[in-house]
Design a protein around this motif. Sequence first.
Motif, PDB file in Angstrom:
ATOM      1  N   SER A  19       0.834  -1.200   0.000  1.00  0.00           N
ATOM      2  CA  SER A  19       0.000   0.000   0.000  1.00  0.00           C
ATOM      3  C   SER A  19       0.869   1.251   0.000  1.00  0.00           C
ATOM      4  CB  SER A  19      -0.866  -0.036   1.264  1.00  0.00           C
ATOM      5  OG  SER A  19      -1.799   1.014   1.277  1.00  0.00           O
ATOM      6  N   GLY A  50      -2.515   5.590   0.201  1.00  0.00           N
ATOM      7  CA  GLY A  50      -2.538   4.293   0.892  1.00  0.00           C
ATOM      8  C   GLY A  50      -3.928   3.873   1.337  1.00  0.00           C
ATOM      9  N   GLY A  82      -5.232   0.378  -0.234  1.00  0.00           N
ATOM     10  CA  GLY A  82      -4.487  -0.791   0.260  1.00  0.00           C
ATOM     11  C   GLY A  82      -4.767  -1.035   1.733  1.00  0.00           C
ATOM     12  N   HIS A  83      -4.767   0.029   2.526  1.00  0.00           N
ATOM     13  CA  HIS A  83      -5.032  -0.116   3.956  1.00  0.00           C
ATOM     14  C   HIS A  83      -6.448  -0.663   4.182  1.00  0.00           C
ATOM     15  CE1 HIS A  83      -1.273   1.856   4.605  1.00  0.00           C
ATOM     16  NE2 HIS A  83      -1.500   2.113   5.889  1.00  0.00           N
ATOM     17  N   SER A  96       3.802  -1.160   3.815  1.00  0.00           N
ATOM     18  CA  SER A  96       3.344   0.169   3.411  1.00  0.00           C
ATOM     19  C   SER A  96       4.491   1.143   3.192  1.00  0.00           C
ATOM     20  CB  SER A  96       2.404   0.728   4.488  1.00  0.00           C
ATOM     21  OG  SER A  96       2.012   2.042   4.146  1.00  0.00           O
TER      22      SER A  96
END
Length: 421
Positions: free
Chosen positions: A215, A234, A237-238, A255
């Motif tokens: 992410s 991000g 993705g998070h 990340s």
Amino acid sequence: MTKPLADRRVLLIVGGGIAAYKALDLIRRLRERGAAVRPLLTRSAQEFVTPLAAAALAGVPAHTDLFDRADEAEIGHIGLAREADAVVVAPATANLMARMATGHAPDLATTVLLATTLPILIAPAMNVAMWAHPATRRNLATLLTDGVRVVGPNAGPMAEPETGVGRMAEPVEIADALAAMLAETAAEPAGFGFLSGRPRKAPGPLAGRRVLVTSGPTHEPIDPVRFIANRSSGRQGHAIAAAAAQAGAAVTLVSGPVAIPDPPGVAVVRVETAREMLAAVQAALPAAVAVFAAAVADWRPDAAQGSKIKKDGAPPAPLALIENPDILATIAGLGEGRPTLVVGFAAETDRVIEHARAKIVRKGCDLIVANDVSASGGVMGGTANTVHLIARDGTVETWPRLDKDEVGRRLVARFSALLAD
Ligand code: CTP
């Protein structure tokens, strides 16, 4: 303003590793935020820091095996296991993690960890090979399933002459993760699903599975103060990592630098560059599902300068770039050890489907989540997303514009269904 950890009582278990010196700074940071800290040093932690130093910073005596044999009647391990709001283990060595995962309790620290019903946050720190070892992978997955929270480790230079994933998270990151964990456990309805103070979820569709998610952006240094980056926040993705954890998976989130909080119940590995991200991804395998949502910089400066580039009156030197490794293609191309489901993203500004179809073939993944990131859509950095799912056979499914959290949940439901097929 109330301090984020005001009136919180923290039992800080310090494991034996070079990162133990950072535990002293952690005591300071926690107290700055209003927490009362009771330090407990393992025998090997005392090779690196003294109980006296920890006690001086904490303002209360530090516990050690020795101290507690003398004072068992007064506080004892059961008292220690109860008289706090949370337990933080920093640094959590590979050895401590193994003992926690198996319930092996030969000393005071591990006895307390076995006896406690409090929420536990661990900050792993160890060398690169130990972090990547299958035994540590298994122990981490067990601890996540048990409801233990994990912060770090981060990528970067380590004490040994190597660099990679294994460095303990910074004290401020640990303090933030602790505040987030306490806020979350406080929000759980009392008595609900608690075998202990840690939330026990009903087994979700991804229970027992490992999921890896990348992410955020990567930062590629030009010199010590400048870097190449992109606008990725991000968020997507998070959100996927959070949804996978919610579905019962043991999740590792690798990340790049982001300004959003860590998702709950997920092991977060922080990296900066594409090469660090690749190393962290390789260290986090095996996984059943790997989702590559990071906006990895395609190129990096050929030679990052060791000192700041100065204006010297002459025209600036051109910036020579070289290509970064393609993380998604590398993992999708693995023979042995390839995740069952490898999912890529395609960030496109035009001819979204056409480019995404080409990408699924070029990268060798099983599914592509394509989105239009042209500036008018506000996807990059925004909270909503319109995605198209592209399968290997070229079929396309277009979802309506949805909140990124909802996209995360729907994607995870799809991964579960595909794994069950
Ligand atoms: N990706 C990756 N490593 C890279 C570049 C991209 O893992 N070095 C992954 C991204 O995480 C994403 C997918 O590859 O899942 C596609 O990323 P995107 O930026 O859309 O594609 P590129 O490979 O950069 O292709 P192009 O620049 O031609 O669009």
